[in-house]
Design an enzyme around this catalytic site. Structure first.
Site, PDB file in Angstrom:
ATOM      1  N   ARG A  73      34.005  28.185  33.097  1.00 46.92           N
ATOM      2  CA  ARG A  73      34.003  29.530  33.657  1.00 46.92           C
ATOM      3  C   ARG A  73      35.090  30.330  32.944  1.00 46.92           C
ATOM      4  O   ARG A  73      35.926  29.771  32.242  1.00 46.92           O
ATOM      5  CB  ARG A  73      34.248  29.509  35.167  1.00 46.92           C
ATOM      6  CG  ARG A  73      35.661  29.088  35.541  1.00 46.92           C
ATOM      7  CD  ARG A  73      35.864  29.042  37.047  1.00 46.92           C
ATOM      8  NE  ARG A  73      35.785  30.346  37.660  1.00 46.92           N
ATOM      9  CZ  ARG A  73      36.839  31.144  37.870  1.00 46.92           C
ATOM     10  NH1 ARG A  73      38.049  30.758  37.512  1.00 46.92           N
ATOM     11  NH2 ARG A  73      36.691  32.320  38.449  1.00 46.92           N
ATOM     12  N   TYR A  87      47.728  41.816  41.707  1.00 48.26           N
ATOM     13  CA  TYR A  87      47.812  40.364  41.536  1.00 48.26           C
ATOM     14  C   TYR A  87      47.814  39.994  40.053  1.00 48.26           C
ATOM     15  O   TYR A  87      48.548  39.111  39.628  1.00 48.26           O
ATOM     16  CB  TYR A  87      46.643  39.689  42.254  1.00 48.26           C
ATOM     17  CG  TYR A  87      46.551  38.216  41.965  1.00 48.26           C
ATOM     18  CD1 TYR A  87      47.561  37.341  42.374  1.00 48.26           C
ATOM     19  CD2 TYR A  87      45.472  37.683  41.259  1.00 48.26           C
ATOM     20  CE1 TYR A  87      47.494  35.993  42.088  1.00 48.26           C
ATOM     21  CE2 TYR A  87      45.395  36.342  40.973  1.00 48.26           C
ATOM     22  CZ  TYR A  87      46.412  35.499  41.391  1.00 48.26           C
ATOM     23  OH  TYR A  87      46.335  34.163  41.103  1.00 48.26           O
ATOM     24  N   LYS A  88      47.012  40.679  39.274  1.00 47.83           N
ATOM     25  CA  LYS A  88      46.954  40.386  37.846  1.00 47.83           C
ATOM     26  C   LYS A  88      48.103  41.052  37.084  1.00 47.83           C
ATOM     27  O   LYS A  88      48.213  40.890  35.866  1.00 47.83           O
ATOM     28  CB  LYS A  88      45.591  40.807  37.281  1.00 47.83           C
ATOM     29  CG  LYS A  88      44.452  39.884  37.762  1.00 47.83           C
ATOM     30  CD  LYS A  88      43.107  40.302  37.222  1.00 47.83           C
ATOM     31  CE  LYS A  88      41.974  39.418  37.765  1.00 47.83           C
ATOM     32  NZ  LYS A  88      41.954  38.065  37.165  1.00 47.83           N
TER      33      LYS A  88
END
Lengths: 321, 346, 202
Positions: free
Chosen positions: B223, B316-317
């Site tokens: 993924r 968050y990133k």
């Protein structure tokens, strides 16, 4: 098929009658190549073409996990079963071509354990044969307590005693010998893990005794493959594929789904792993839940079924498959 | 260094760059014009020749320089590579998987010969030759996981499986998107993913865990994940946050094309045979915005993804602060035309 | 009885229950500060465990000392330790000598309970087998992710790392192995811009 792992085309290399009830089979790859190594406790699903009926039974691997030349399983003859073990005993001969799944381990050792305490009953010895070989090679501590009906039916006792000496303890039911579990469990060092494999009653006894003596659940492991029970024939509608099928008395629901050409996932085919869990869209009647996977609450709602071992009685069962 | 491999840095003067060939094969992670979490796993089967999926473990032009950067990170902080005692067998499984794959897929660079448990490994790009006894850690200069992951791009974690859960109990983590192996080692699947917003409530981790517990040997899956990084830093660790954090505040409209990078993780998952553990390689690919916008479809799509992402995810990133700058830079490349489905350039 | 009510938190944060008498061959209690009350409450339910119990007690950092009440329980082994660090070698020895069937109970602050559970796990018990009940202070044990130093009894957020001096904000992310919450530099991107500390963990 389950998650797309390639199957292993094999030829039967050897069939050995271990005793009146048990035969051992050795398989090698048809192309002469190496088998994947595996971890002790793993099983394979053996595919059989029983005179037009496809049977797929799981058996624990008992050869040395590092032996990539071949795999060995032991099969106990079950006269009352659906026929898989009888097929293996009566029809499988050296030279025959068969198909195995990749090994899957649903009964692994806890690698952190300070000591492994293995408790086997009858044919439940097989996963331990591979596990002991693996633990021995890594220098781990273990002890085997093995109950058999009689000396004649004590499969592999001599081999195990010769290899592992005093770490192997054998008990003969016929002579009234029984594992003194209370004494055994009282003296184990912190960090010991118990593994039980054998008849249902024995496994329940090990769990109950350990619990009553204060062993945490996570230090007590067991594996009980259920053979799919026989029963009455029943009808099922498969909503997603638009088919109606009849499950025969000696056929599992999963086998009937597969026979109808519908893809269904599986790993253990013994009610333990959860892979074949299927949603029930309608249930007018009673599902005989025979698995270890669904919770009692889930079973009560009749919204899910494990088609590898469970059956149905009633007027209508519609599955999302 | 040979013609196959760049001589470049991921710190200091930041000379990292992608060749035209590397841009063309870059694993752009967005199959559509918006982004939300999903389990999005697919079989890790060989992809087209030249793609990052061609082989089990992709070795590209950055290999030698990335390994040099890893050695520096480990010299500065040895805790970036840890293995709890019961995970050594899984380390051997991983070593075998990588050595066999690389020797098979890149025979001009790597070779492995075996005589029983006596193994002979040759890694030509890194000029390493090693004879050792398989399953005997005393015959290697490091533990088996550390030995092989010092020679393999990407971070690695090893998960023990027990009690219907996965436990992250070994890892080599020097090219991470801001998480600490030293802190997370020993955690269960949901514990180590605990800081991820939204995904728990969406049931992402329930589904992913259920899937992974059934992962089979011989059937790896993959993924993508992604984030944003200012300057081509492989080591964006929380440990060094005070060192790289200030860099995020000094970007300008003039420098963003050069300094801002899309960071893509190609994550693969492999069931290991002897230990029944799961190996989780997390391979990081970096591309600067000015490289990425040379592919018109990617430029259009990245603009739409960044524009529409919820602030909670951008936070968050770690790029909420620079989101307006990014949009200002990317907007001129988005002419409003539709994009074709899938990852590929048109 | 003072029961602590916790806000729902992220999944790495442990949850705590109420100590109940376990079934087993031996019973080891480790408590700090007000955790002594949880142990006393358990013994108030019955004397069954008494003959096979061992209590290790550390007075709280807030001064709370219930040694007398625990001593009055009359268990065969009672040990008062000035700090958890001082008790660690005793705890390790007791666990190393123990057999399966031992029940482990921890009560008091989160840092104390987590350290007891980590020691038990190291000795081979599953983490989940340790019973825990929170009592008393909500002060946190925090690891600085940068220098790796652990600061005990953190009540302020942000706070200054007692080892490296960086200003850290305290996350809910919790490591059972380290028995600590995670502290991350709050002004990494804007050095010097540190918000005022608030007393978040009383």
């Amino acid at each position: 098929m389950s998650v797309g792992a390639p199957k292993i085309p094999v030829v039967v290399a050897e069939v050995v009658e271990v005793n009146d009830l048990i035969k051992r089979f050795r398989f090698v790859r048809r192309d002469g190549g190496a088998m994947p190594v595996f971890s002790g406790g793993a099983h394979v699903v053996v595919e059989m073409d029983d005179h037009g009926v496809r049977r797929m039974n799981p058996y624990s691997l008992m050869s040395h996990p590092a032996d990539t030349m071949g795999y060995e399983i032991s099969v106990r003859r079950d006269e009352a079963g659906r026929g898989g073990s009888l097929y293996m005993h009566r029809h499988v001969k050296p030279g025959m071509e068969m198909v195995l799944s990749q090994p899957v381990n649903l009964f692994p050792l806890d690698a952190r354990a300070k000591k492994h305490l293995m408790i086997a009953g009858g044919i439940g010895i097989t996963p331990f044969v591979a596990q002991m070989a693996q633990v021995e090679a890594m220098g781990g501590r273990f002890e085997l307590h093995y109950s058999v009906r009689s000396p004649v039916l004590g499969a592999y006792v001599e081999h195990l005693k010769a290899h592992y000496g005093p770490r192997v303890h054998v008990y003969h039911d016929e002579h009234g010998e029984k594992i003194d579990l209370q004494t055994l469990l009282k003296s184990q060092p912190l960090g010991t893990h118990i593994y039980a494999c054998g008849p249902k009653g024995m496994i329940a006894w090990v769990h109950a005794t350990a619990k009553a003596m204060g062993w945490p659940d996570r230090a007590v492991h067991s594996e009980e493959f259920l053979a799919p029970p026989v029963g009455q024939a029943f009808e099922v509608q498969l909503a997603a594929s638009g088919k109606s099928i009849t499950v025969q008395p000696n056929q599992s629901l999963l086998e009937a789904i597969e026979a109808a050409g519908v893809e269904a996932p599986y790993l253990c085919r013994g009610g333990a792993c959860g892979q074949c869990e299927t949603n029930v869209l309608r249930c007018d009647g009673h599902i005989e839940h025979n698995d270890h996977w669904l919770t009692d609450e889930q079973k009560a709602t009749n919204t899910k079924i494990m088609p590898c071992v469970s059956r149905f009685r009633g007027t209508a069962l519609i599955l999302d498959r | 260094m040979s013609l196959d491999f760049n001589d470049e840095t991921f710190r200091g003067d930041f000379t990292f760059k992608n060749s035209a060939k590397a841009i063309k094969r870059f694993p752009f992670p967005f199959p559509e014009d918006s982004y939300m979490y999903s389990v999005n796993m697919e079989p890790h089967v060989p992809g087209p020749v030249g793609s990052v999926f061609e082989h089990m473990f992709d070795v590209d032009e950055h290999y030698v320089s990335e390994m040099r950067d890893r050695a520096q990170v480990l010299a500065d902080d040895p805790l970036r590579c840890q293995s709890l005692p019961h995970m050594e067998l899984a380390g051997w499984d991983l070593l075998e998987l990588i050595m066999e794959s690389k020797a098979r897929d890149y025979p001009h660079w790597f070779s492995l010969t075996k005589d029983g448990n006596q193994w002979h490994w040759v890694n030509r790009p890194l000029q390493i030759e090693q004879k050792f006894t398989f399953l005997d850690a005393s015959t290697l200069p490091y533990g088996p996981m550390e030995y092989i992951t010092r020679q393999t791009q990407g971070d690695f974690t090893l998960q023990d499986q027990r009690d219907d859960d996965l436990w992250i109990e070994a890892g080599m983590v020097t090219t991470q998107a801001d998480w600490s192996l030293d802190f997370d080692i020993g955690m269960s699947f949901k514990q180590w993913h605990a800081p991820v917003p939204l995904a728990h409530q969406m049931g992402i981790f329930d589904r992913a865990l259920k899937f992974l517990l059934k992962l089979q040997h011989g059937a790896p899956v993959r993924r993508f994940n992604w984030t944003m990084t200012v300057d081509p830093l492989l080591d964006t660790s929380p440990e060094n946050y005070p060192k790289w954090g200030p860099g995020k505040t000094t970007m300008t409209p003039q420098t963003i094309g050069h300094r801002q990078h899309l960071r893509v993780e190609l994550q693969t998952l492999h069931r290991l045979p002897r230990s029944n553990a799961i190996a989780f390689p997390i391979r990081c690919y970096l591309i600067r915005f000015e490289e990425l916008v040379t592919v018109p479809k990617w430029a259009r799509r990245l603009h739409r993804v960044v524009r529409d992402i919820p602030d909670e995810l951008a936070t968050y990133k770690g790029f909420l602060r620079n989101k307006p700058l990014m949009l200002e830079y990317l907007a001129p490349f988005d002419d409003g035309q539709p994009t074709s489905p899938g990852f590929a350039p048109e | 009885m003072i029961k602590t009510v916790f806000e729902p938190a992220i999944p790495s944060r442990p949850t705590y229950g109420v100590l109940t008498p376990g079934v087993g061959s031996a019973h080891l209690f480790v408590a700090d500060g007000e955790g002594a009350d949880a142990v006393c409450d358990l013994f108030a339910q019955g004397e069954g465990l008494k003959a096979s119990s061992h209590i290790i007690y550390i007075p709280g950092a807030n001064g709370c000392d219930r040694s007398a009440a625990l001593q009055a329980l009359g268990v065969p082994q009672f040990h008062r330790s000035p700090s958890f660090a001082a008790a660690q070698s005793r705890l390790a020895k007791v666990l190393a000598d123990a057999h399966m069937g031992l029940q482990v109970y921890a009560a008091g602050t989160e840092g104390l309970m987590a350290q007891v559970a980590a020691a038990a796990q190291h000795a081979g018990l599953p983490y989940e087998a340790v019973q825990m009940e929170h009592r008393g202070s909500l002060a946190r044990r925090v690891q600085c992710v940068h220098c790796k130093g652990v600061t005990e009894n953190v009540t302020l957020d942000p706070f200054v790392c007692s080892h490296c001096g960086l200003s850290l904000f305290v996350r809910d992310h919790f490591s059972r192995r380290l028995a600590a919450f995670q502290g991350v530099n709050i002004d990494a991107e804007d050095p010097g811009l540190v918000p005022a500390s608030v007393e978040r963990f009383k």
